[in-house]
Write a protein that holds these residues in place. Structure first.
Motif, short mmCIF file in Angstrom:
data_model
loop_
_atom_site.label_atom_id
_atom_site.label_comp_id
_atom_site.label_asym_id
_atom_site.label_seq_id
_atom_site.Cartn_x
_atom_site.Cartn_y
_atom_site.Cartn_z
N GLU A 394 16.70 -18.19 64.36
CA GLU A 394 15.61 -18.01 63.40
C GLU A 394 15.28 -16.53 63.21
O GLU A 394 14.70 -16.14 62.22
N GLY A 395 15.64 -15.72 64.20
CA GLY A 395 15.38 -14.29 64.10
C GLY A 395 13.99 -13.91 64.51
O GLY A 395 13.61 -12.72 64.45
N ILE A 396 13.20 -14.87 64.93
CA ILE A 396 11.82 -14.58 65.31
C ILE A 396 11.39 -15.64 66.31
O ILE A 396 11.88 -16.77 66.30
N ALA A 397 10.50 -15.25 67.18
CA ALA A 397 10.00 -16.19 68.17
C ALA A 397 9.06 -17.18 67.47
O ALA A 397 7.99 -16.81 66.99
N VAL A 398 9.47 -18.43 67.37
CA VAL A 398 8.68 -19.46 66.70
C VAL A 398 7.73 -20.08 67.71
O VAL A 398 8.15 -20.83 68.59
N ALA A 399 6.45 -19.75 67.56
CA ALA A 399 5.45 -20.27 68.49
C ALA A 399 4.93 -21.60 67.98
O ALA A 399 4.67 -21.77 66.80
N ASN A 400 4.79 -22.56 68.88
CA ASN A 400 4.22 -23.85 68.52
C ASN A 400 2.69 -23.84 68.59
O ASN A 400 2.06 -24.82 68.21
N HIS A 401 2.14 -22.74 69.09
CA HIS A 401 0.68 -22.60 69.14
C HIS A 401 0.30 -21.39 68.29
O HIS A 401 0.77 -20.28 68.52
N LEU A 402 -0.52 -21.61 67.29
CA LEU A 402 -0.93 -20.56 66.38
C LEU A 402 -2.39 -20.19 66.60
O LEU A 402 -3.25 -21.07 66.71
N ARG A 403 -2.62 -18.90 66.66
CA ARG A 403 -4.00 -18.39 66.75
C ARG A 403 -4.52 -18.18 65.34
O ARG A 403 -3.99 -17.37 64.59
N VAL A 404 -5.54 -18.93 64.99
CA VAL A 404 -6.06 -18.96 63.63
C VAL A 404 -7.34 -18.14 63.57
O VAL A 404 -8.24 -18.28 64.41
N VAL A 405 -7.44 -17.27 62.57
CA VAL A 405 -8.67 -16.53 62.31
C VAL A 405 -9.21 -16.96 60.96
O VAL A 405 -8.44 -17.18 60.01
N THR A 406 -10.51 -17.14 60.87
CA THR A 406 -11.14 -17.57 59.63
C THR A 406 -12.46 -16.83 59.45
O THR A 406 -12.83 -15.98 60.27
N ILE A 407 -13.17 -17.15 58.39
CA ILE A 407 -14.41 -16.47 58.06
C ILE A 407 -15.37 -17.48 57.44
O ILE A 407 -14.95 -18.44 56.79
N GLU A 408 -16.66 -17.29 57.68
CA GLU A 408 -17.65 -18.20 57.09
C GLU A 408 -17.72 -17.96 55.59
O GLU A 408 -18.02 -16.86 55.13
N GLU A 409 -17.45 -19.00 54.83
CA GLU A 409 -17.49 -18.91 53.36
C GLU A 409 -17.61 -20.32 52.81
O GLU A 409 -16.65 -21.10 52.84
N LYS A 410 -18.79 -20.67 52.35
CA LYS A 410 -19.01 -22.00 51.80
C LYS A 410 -18.26 -22.12 50.48
O LYS A 410 -18.18 -21.14 49.73
N PRO A 411 -17.71 -23.27 50.13
CA PRO A 411 -17.60 -24.51 50.91
C PRO A 411 -16.33 -24.59 51.74
O PRO A 411 -15.98 -25.65 52.22
N PHE A 412 -15.63 -23.47 51.88
CA PHE A 412 -14.34 -23.49 52.59
C PHE A 412 -14.52 -23.57 54.10
O PHE A 412 -13.79 -24.29 54.77
N VAL A 413 -15.48 -22.83 54.61
CA VAL A 413 -15.75 -22.87 56.05
C VAL A 413 -17.26 -22.86 56.26
O VAL A 413 -17.93 -21.86 55.93
N PHE A 414 -17.79 -23.97 56.76
CA PHE A 414 -19.20 -24.05 57.16
C PHE A 414 -19.26 -23.77 58.66
O PHE A 414 -18.44 -24.28 59.43
N VAL A 415 -20.24 -23.02 59.07
CA VAL A 415 -20.36 -22.61 60.47
C VAL A 415 -21.74 -22.99 60.98
O VAL A 415 -22.75 -22.79 60.29
N ARG A 416 -21.77 -23.56 62.17
CA ARG A 416 -23.05 -23.80 62.85
C ARG A 416 -22.91 -23.39 64.31
O ARG A 416 -21.83 -23.55 64.92
N PRO A 417 -23.97 -22.87 64.92
CA PRO A 417 -23.87 -22.46 66.33
C PRO A 417 -23.80 -23.67 67.26
O PRO A 417 -24.30 -24.75 66.95
N GLY A 418 -23.14 -23.46 68.38
CA GLY A 418 -23.01 -24.51 69.38
C GLY A 418 -21.57 -24.83 69.68
O GLY A 418 -20.66 -24.43 68.96
N SER A 419 -21.36 -25.58 70.76
CA SER A 419 -20.01 -25.95 71.18
C SER A 419 -19.81 -27.46 71.14
O SER A 419 -18.73 -27.94 71.50
N ASP A 420 -20.81 -28.22 70.71
CA ASP A 420 -20.72 -29.68 70.66
C ASP A 420 -20.13 -30.09 69.31
O ASP A 420 -20.80 -30.69 68.46
N CYS A 421 -18.88 -29.78 69.10
CA CYS A 421 -18.24 -30.00 67.81
C CYS A 421 -17.76 -31.45 67.68
O CYS A 421 -17.28 -32.05 68.66
N ASP A 422 -17.89 -32.00 66.48
CA ASP A 422 -17.34 -33.31 66.16
C ASP A 422 -15.85 -33.15 65.92
O ASP A 422 -15.41 -32.59 64.92
#
Length: 924
Positions: A394-422
């Motif tokens: 493949e010419g590159i190390a294909v990782a099966n685990h991806l680190r995803v970065v995102t940003i709060e932007e309604k309605p694409f990403v809603f953010v609420r504080p806490g760790s009790d995620c559904d």
């Protein structure tokens, strides 16, 4: 050695063919070759071209000089001055071998000084391309650095977009690196790392240990043989030559026993055929000189080691070099022969060789020419890759685990504080601290992009971890505190290896696309403007809006001025009621000032006027004019009131991006966007929007949420942002509306680092999600279904409500209160007046009683003393007093001489003369 040189000189003399030498022009081509075999080949080629020249019966006298190269570069200058320069060569052809490797360089320095063109048939070192040093050097073989074009073609063919470049710390390697850099930029190939190995080291294990951390699995090696052996040995120790890796090496290293199985390389076809290169070098030299002779641009060198100065030769040498550069041999023994401006061969054919366990095997070829930038032909099935596998890396190390970065932007990403995620709809997305990334606050994320991430992970079978961008920015290329420009936000975290993929509504634009790899768009968007609805301000004085303040003042002033003029006209006119009332005794019907005011107000307000109308013609003319004025004012007021209160619709304050209020905003009108975003860069890039960009630059917000809230609070009149977010906000808030058409159309995509193998996989999956309707479902779930039930707006006139006309009711209430207040004043006044009247009545009764008593006394005396005497006595006592009191019987014609008649007469006089009655009573 000396004997060989004497024999060669004798052969040269025998080769010279002299016919009519008086008119012949000598052309000398010399050759300094590495062995006797090449000398013999040169002599045969020289004889062939001498015969050709004789057949043409030209006036050219060809002279051929051949010498064996010295191996000692120190004695090369002495050799050149004693054995080459005396024969005045026009062109010198050279070759080299292992023993005489430095000879071409020594001759090149010397020939550059004497401006004698030199053509090599074997030297491929990169340094000869430097025209500042080797000004007259040319060669029939391409330099080693030209392999870079073939390497780049291989990388493109195998879809390897990221490489690690390994080289030794030599000038040759650095020149190759520069050429590779230029080609990689054009082909959009990312050089993940450039590793330079010091010369002479016996172990590079420390450096090689870091290679496991590179994402790229493609290594290109350009080094000296000694360093290459150590590098390849250490690479094998760290398992960098096993399955999943790819190696491309330079031509000089293809014969190394340490070369791993599966390595690829380019090998110049015909590089070892010295005879063919020698033949082509002689041919291009002869034909170029012949061409210049025919043109009359050829002179003799006439140089020596003692005297280099010869301006005529300098011009001729320049002409020879130019002719060699532009001349092309289409049917040479080595193929098409042509030189570049650097003197390097342009057209060449390389074989693509692959290291097998039993040796090198050619698996393809690569051709390059003046018109073709490179043609690659490969037999994929013949290639054996590292690890003895047929599967292309493949010419590159294909990782099966991806680190995803995102940003709060309604309605694409809603953010609420806490760790009790559904876990069904939310993911844990901590936000690291910008100062210390090891510290973070827990948040839960859901929305359009999160659902897309969950679907991609399910289909492509990868795991992930999500975090919010530390600085809350999308990504802009800018400097901070005067330092070097860097990317911040989402793009910065991706390039700084803090994340593997950006899953956010990141807009695809040229600046970002030059640094990261975008997938196929998951949503198509544009830029639009969010404003607050322009609802009508229904205040308590809405009914006064049709007229401006100055007009209201003028109307009120006109009422009183007209009333005053009417009073004066009717007062002084001989036909007015004032004169008539004096004559006929009806003074109460005269037009006084209060009645004139009542008349002017009644005409203006169209109320009935029962009395107090002007009688004189002049006043009536003014009254008619005033009535016309009132009609016009009332009609204008009614029409404007309908326009202001009935036909006014809630609408946008601006019409679009070309609205004059955006191009030239007035004081108090503000608009902005979010700094460091695609919209910000769009306005910065567009020349026609530069004025708007300068106006917005100082007001731009850090986040869209703050800007939208300011629009709702009337602190910001217009917010320019991406259409998808603003459509959502307009659906959520009935007071918000989108203004104008979309502009700056673009799209949102996921972003990864260049060369990442996940780019194509995710792109294909996104296209599949578009086709099966999943993306449309996301739109319905997160954008369209979020619409609130807002009052529908139509084009019919609005119905007036209490809010619109509350001021009129308050005005009526004020009139009622004023009337009640005035009635109390009238009652108080009347009470005061009645009290005064009672006092006057009491005084009048007292006077009447006193007068009656006096009358009785007078009557009694008259009866007792006789009427005449009593009357004379009475007249004497009352001499000098008013007749009305002392002569009651004579004060009024036909008055009867009794008490009742006298009192009645006094009362009637009092009613006519007002207070004179009281005054007269007091006198009596």
């Amino acid at each position: 050695m000396i004997l060989k040189q004497l024999i060669c000189s004798l052969a040269l003399v025998l080769c010279v063919r002299t016919t009519s030498t008086a008119a012949k022009v000598n052309i000398t081509i010399a050759a300094v070759l590495s062995n006797d075999t090449e000398i013999e080949q040169f002599q045969l080629i020289a004889a062939k071209y001498s015969a050709i020249s004789d057949e043409k019966k030209s006036n050219i006298q060809l002279r051929w000089l051949s010498r064996t190269a010295v191996t000692n570069p120190i004695t090369a200058l002495h050799f050149f001055c004693s054995d080459i320069i005396p024969f005045q060569p026009h062109i010198i052809i050279v070759s080299d071998d292992v023993a005489s490797k430095l000879v071409p360089a020594s001759l090149s320095y010397t020939c550059a000084f004497y401006e004698i063109p030199i053509i090599s048939i074997s030297s491929r070192e990169n340094v000869f391309s430097d025209k500042l040093i080797h000004r007259t050097f040319m060669r029939t073989v391409p330099p080693y650095s030209h392999q870079t074009e073939g390497w780049l073609s291989l990388l493109t063919y195998f879809q390897w977009r990221k490489v690690v470049l390994l080289h030794s710390s030599t000038e040759e390697s650095r020149m190759m690196l520069t050429r590779f850099h230029n080609g990689a930029d054009k082909k959009k190939i990312d050089i993940e790392a450039i590793v330079e190995f010091p010369v002479g080291e016996s172990d590079y294990s420390t450096t090689m240990a870091e290679f496991k951390g590179y994402q790229s699995r493609v290594f290109i090696l350009y080094a000296e043989a000694d360093e290459a052996r150590v590098i390849l040995k250490n690479a094998a120790e760290f398992n960098l030559t096993e399955t999943g890796f790819a190696w491309i090496v330079t031509e000089q290293l293809l014969q190394l026993p340490e070369l791993p199985v599966g390595a690829l390389g380019l090998r110049l076809v015909g590089a070892d055929n010295r005879s063919a290169h020698l033949n082509d070098a002689v041919r291009i030299s002869y034909e170029s000189l012949e061409y210049l002779y025919v043109r009359g641009n050829l002179s003799q060198p006439d140089v020596s080691c003692a005297n280099k100065t010869n301006p005529a030769w300098s011009d001729t040498a320049a002409q020879i070099l130019k002719q060699l550069t532009v001349y092309k041999v289409d049917d040479g023994q080595t193929g098409v022969l042509a030189f570049s401006s650097e003197g390097d061969r342009i057209s060449a054919t390389y074989g693509i060789v692959n290291r097998h366990p039993d040796g090198l095997q050619q698996v393809g070829n690569y051709k390059i020419s003046q018109t073709d930038q490179g043609t690659l032909a490969i037999k994929d099935n013949d290639i054996l890759w590292p690890g003895n596998t047929k599967s292309r890396p493949e010419g590159i190390a294909v990782a099966n685990h991806l680190r995803v970065v995102t940003i709060e932007e309604k309605p694409f990403v809603f953010v609420r504080p806490g760790s009790d995620c559904d876990t069904q709809v939310e993911v844990l997305c901590p936000k690291p601290s910008p100062q210390n990334r090891s510290l973070s606050d827990p948040y839960c994320c859901r929305g359009y992009c999160i659902d897309l991430l969950l679907e991609l992970a399910r289909k492509l079978n990868f795991s992930y971890s999500v975090h919010l961008v530390a600085d809350g920015m999308y990504g802009a290329y800018e400097s901070k505190n005067g330092s070097k420009k860097t990317w911040n936000g989402l793009v910065g975290e991706l390039l700084d290896q803090h994340a593997d993929i950006i899953v956010a509504p990141l807009t695809i634009n040229p600046e970002r696309a030059d640094n990261v790899a975008f997938t196929k768009p998951f949503k198509y968007i544009g830029i639009t403007i969010l404003v607050k609805k322009n609802n009508m301000n229904s205040n308590l004085v809405s009914f006064m809006q049709p007229f401006k303040d100055k007009l209201w003042v003028m109307v009120l002033l006109s009422v009183h001025v007209v009333a005053l003029v009417l009073y004066l006209l009717d007062r002084f006119s001989p036909f007015g009621k004032f004169k008539s009332s004096q004559e006929d005794g009806t003074e109460e019907d005269a037009l006084n000032l209060s009645r004139a005011l009542w008349f002017s107000w009644g005409v203006l307000l169209n109320s009935g006027i029962g009395e107090g109308t002007p009688r004189s013609f002049s006043a009536r003319v003014l009254g008619m004019v005033w009535a016309g004025f009132a009609m016009i004012m009332v009609a204008s007021y009614t029409a404007n009131l309908a326009a202001f209160l009935v036909l006014d619709r809630p609408d946008s304050k601006i019409t679009g991006i070309n609205d004059a209020r955006l191009r030239n905003p007035q004081e108090g009108f503000y608009y902005a966007t979010v700094k460091g975003t695609y919209v910000d860069m769009y306005f910065k890039r567009q020349v026609e929007l530069s004025t708007m960009y300068r106006i917005m630059e100082s007001r731009n917000y850090e986040s869209a949420e703050k800007a939208i809230q300011d629009v709702l609070d009337d602190k910001l009149q217009a917010f320019i942002w991406e259409s998808s977010r603003l459509e959502y906000e307009a659906a959520q808030h009935c007071d918000l509306i989108l203004a104008g058409e979309l502009f700056g159309r673009s799209s949102n995509g996921l972003a990864l680092r260049k060369g990442d193998p996940w780019v194509d996989k995710i792109s294909m999956t996104i296209l599949t999600l578009h086709e099966n309707g999943f993306m449309e479902d996301l739109d319905m779930r997160w954008i369209l279904s979020a619409r609130r039930k807002c009052p529908e707006s139509d084009s019919s006139p609005a119905t007036l409500g209490l809010t619109n006309m509350a001021g009129v009711f308050i005005l009526v209430a004020g009139g009622i209160v004023a009337g009640i207040f005035l009635i109390f004043i009238e009652i108080a006044y009347m009470k005061h007046k009645d009290k005064k009247m009672r006092q006057q009545e009491l005084a009048r009764h007292a006077m009447e009683k006193w007068r009656r008593n006096i009358q009785k006394r007078k009557t009694k005396e008259h009866v007792e003393k006789g009427p005449v005497e009593s009357l004379e006595r009475h007249n004497e006592r009352s001499k000098g007093t008013p007749d009305e009191v002392h002569r009651p019987y004579a004060s009024t014609p036909n008055a009867t001489p009794n008490a009742t008649g006298g009192v009645a007469t006094l009362r009637r006089n009092a009613s006519r003369n007002g207070d004179n009655y009281t005054e007269r009573q007091m006198i009596v």
